[in-house]
Design an enzyme around this catalytic site. Structure first.
Site, mmCIF file in Angstrom:
data_model
loop_
_atom_site.group_PDB
_atom_site.id
_atom_site.type_symbol
_atom_site.label_atom_id
_atom_site.label_comp_id
_atom_site.label_asym_id
_atom_site.label_seq_id
_atom_site.Cartn_x
_atom_site.Cartn_y
_atom_site.Cartn_z
ATOM 1 C CD GLU A 96 -1.394 -35.436 -10.246
ATOM 2 O OE1 GLU A 96 -0.615 -34.599 -10.733
ATOM 3 O OE2 GLU A 96 -1.785 -35.414 -9.066
ATOM 4 C CG HIS A 148 2.121 -37.278 -13.626
ATOM 5 N ND1 HIS A 148 1.829 -38.109 -12.563
ATOM 6 C CD2 HIS A 148 2.294 -36.050 -13.100
ATOM 7 C CE1 HIS A 148 1.823 -37.398 -11.446
ATOM 8 N NE2 HIS A 148 2.105 -36.152 -11.731
HETATM 9 C C1 CAP Z 1 3.620 -31.335 -8.006
HETATM 10 C C2 CAP Z 1 2.562 -32.210 -8.631
HETATM 11 C C3 CAP Z 1 3.104 -33.451 -9.270
HETATM 12 C C4 CAP Z 1 3.987 -34.246 -8.362
HETATM 13 C C5 CAP Z 1 4.007 -35.698 -8.804
HETATM 14 C C6 CAP Z 1 1.520 -32.630 -7.618
HETATM 15 O O1 CAP Z 1 3.006 -30.182 -7.554
HETATM 16 O O2 CAP Z 1 1.895 -31.511 -9.646
HETATM 17 O O3 CAP Z 1 1.993 -34.235 -9.668
HETATM 18 O O4 CAP Z 1 5.253 -33.732 -8.472
HETATM 19 O O5 CAP Z 1 4.919 -36.366 -8.007
HETATM 20 O O6 CAP Z 1 0.405 -32.757 -8.089
HETATM 21 O O7 CAP Z 1 1.895 -32.869 -6.501
HETATM 22 P P1 CAP Z 1 3.818 -29.275 -6.515
HETATM 23 P P2 CAP Z 1 6.209 -37.037 -8.654
HETATM 24 O O8 CAP Z 1 5.068 -28.813 -7.244
HETATM 25 O O9 CAP Z 1 2.915 -28.125 -6.161
HETATM 26 O O10 CAP Z 1 4.138 -30.139 -5.347
HETATM 27 O O11 CAP Z 1 6.865 -35.930 -9.419
HETATM 28 O O12 CAP Z 1 6.993 -37.538 -7.476
HETATM 29 O O13 CAP Z 1 5.698 -38.129 -9.536
HETATM 30 MG MG MG Z 2 0.438 -33.077 -9.963
#
Ligand code: CAP
Ligand code: MG
Length: 431
Positions: free
Chosen positions: A182, A271
């Protein structure tokens, strides 16, 4: 002081909303010395036509635009709004009304916007998803199982070449999608244009070598005109998705890009970064499921909805509520949480489950969300003892086992990559 306020004019317990009313459900806590009715009146007043004091003159036609707090049950209130209060197709204006000044009223100690039921006429003034779940399945040629994707990790810092190579390994391990993180946009170490060029080359290579459709969720988040340029570059290079951090970009920009990307025949991956700034406190702010509902209306094709078992907050019922508002056609009410919603012709959008997932958790995620979802496993493949491609293979082995009702332990006996993943993580739930 008597005669200086008219908040209670916005309370009408006997009112029954008409089919054309937009109805909002709030959780509220009055401040000290304020009754429930006075608080409910303030919510309805400040989110529609009122102000803090009686006025020198009030044209009679104004009455037709006043909201009505009509059902006050303890800390829950339903407010009905005449449709004329809302501009067709204008999401920011809706939020300025039902999620604007009212959060800052001194008369309320806490306020949380739980849900909104959109009348058909309002619903039809928005496009909804360009492709929706069925369209994405047809683009990616994945008819049944969840779609899988991964973010190169560490989150940012790779060069465009390193990023694309990690994406290639992810695709070659059987994943459908490679997602930007993101907070990756076009930093000096990984410029957007360079990343698109190299990802395009390796996508074509991966498609040739696997015979499968491969795509990416490349993050176009930036100033709106720049997002339009980045959308065009993706389209010109044959990409079918674009990723937008919809909360930080805002509803107005997301609506603009829905038009632009829709004209290109592209899908939007939403996202939700920053959502936890306002949806985490159970007493104040706005629910994630209302944010998801609004974004489906605006027209995203898939949106992060939580995992319940991963590293980020959001339990099973919250994740399933988020999924219900994204995928449902006739959504049933849930007391004090969800209002009924007939989605008419607005396409269903995929809930995306991501955050702290690894192969050992796939059966649990699929138990919570079923197969109509997108699952992102990032650290959970790049942290595999044998590397990214083995981690993706292990994850695909886990989904094969889950789809066939075979335990991971049994399946791991004949699938070494899964066995290696289970040896490292088992079914641990990261925090
Ligand atoms: C997951 C991720 C996503 C999160 C966002 C991170 O990485 O890329 O941004 O899932 O949360 O940056 O944490 P990992 P949500 O798979 O390595 O944890 O999906 O709850 O919005
Ligand atoms: Mg992420």
């Amino acid at each position: 002081m008597a005669g200086t306020e008219w908040y209670t004019d916005f309370v009408d317990p006997g009112y029954g909303p008409s089919a054309s009313d937009l109805v909002a459900l709030f959780y509220f806590e009055p401040a000290a010395g304020i009754s429930g009715e006075e608080a409910a009146g303030r919510i309805a007043s400040e989110s529609s036509t009122g102000t803090w004091t009686t006025l020198f003159k009030l044209p009679p036609r104004m009455k037709k635009l006043m909201a009505k707090a009509y059902e006050i049950r303890g800390n829950y209130v339903k407010v009905a709004y005449p449709l004329d209060l809302w501009e067709e197709g204008n999401a920011p204006q809706l939020l300025s009304g039902i999620a604007g000044n009212i959060f800052g009223m001194k008369a309320l100690r806490n306020l949380r916007l739980l849900d909104v039921s959109f009348p058909r006429k309002y619903l039809s003034s928005f496009p909804g998803p360009r492709h929706g779940m069925a369209g994405i399945r047809s683009i990616m040629k994945v008819p049944r199982r969840p779609l899988f994707g991964a973010v190169p990790k560490p989150k940012v810092g790779f060069t465009a070449a390193e990023h694309a190579q990690m994406g290639f390994e992810t695709w070659m391990g059987g994943f459908d999608l490679v997602k930007d993180d993101e907070n990756l946009t076009s930093q000096n170490f990984n410029r957007f244009e360079e990343r698109v060029k190299l990802m395009t080359k390796l996508r074509d290579k991966a498609e040739r070598e696997t015979g499968e459709k491969k795509d990416a969720l490349i993050n176009i988040t930036s100033e709106t005109c720049e997002m339009m340029k980045r959308a065009k570059l993706l389209h010109d290079n044959g990409w079918r998705f674009a990723m937008i951090d919809v909360v930080v970009a805002g509803t107005a920009a997301t609506q603009t890009l829905r038009e632009v990307l829709g004209d290109y025949g592209m899908a939007i991956h939403a996202h939700r970064a920053m959502h936890a700034a306002f949806d985490r406190n159970p007493k104040h702010g706005m629910t994630m499921h209302f944010l998801a509902k609004l974004m489906r209306l605006v027209g995203v094709d898939e949106m992060h909805a939580g995992t319940a078992v991963g590293k980020l907050v959001g339990g099973v019922s919250e994740v399933q509520l988020n999924a219900a508002v994204l995928r449902g056609r006739q959504v049933k009410p849930v007391a004090n949480q969800l209002l009924a919603q007939d989605w008419g012709s607005i396409k269903p959008a995929f809930p995306v489950s991501s955050g702290g997932l690894h192969p050992g958790l796939i059966p649990q995620v699929m138990h919570i969300l079923g197969t109509e979802c997108v699952i992102l496993v990032s650290g959970g493949i790049h942290g595999h003892p044998k590397g990214t491609r083995a981690g993706a293979i292990a994850t695909m082995q886990a989904v094969e086992a889950a789809m066939d009702g075979i335990s991971l332990g049994d399946y791991a006996r004949t699938h070494p990559q899964l066995a290696q993943a289970l040896e490292k993580w088992g079914a641990m739930r990261p925090r």
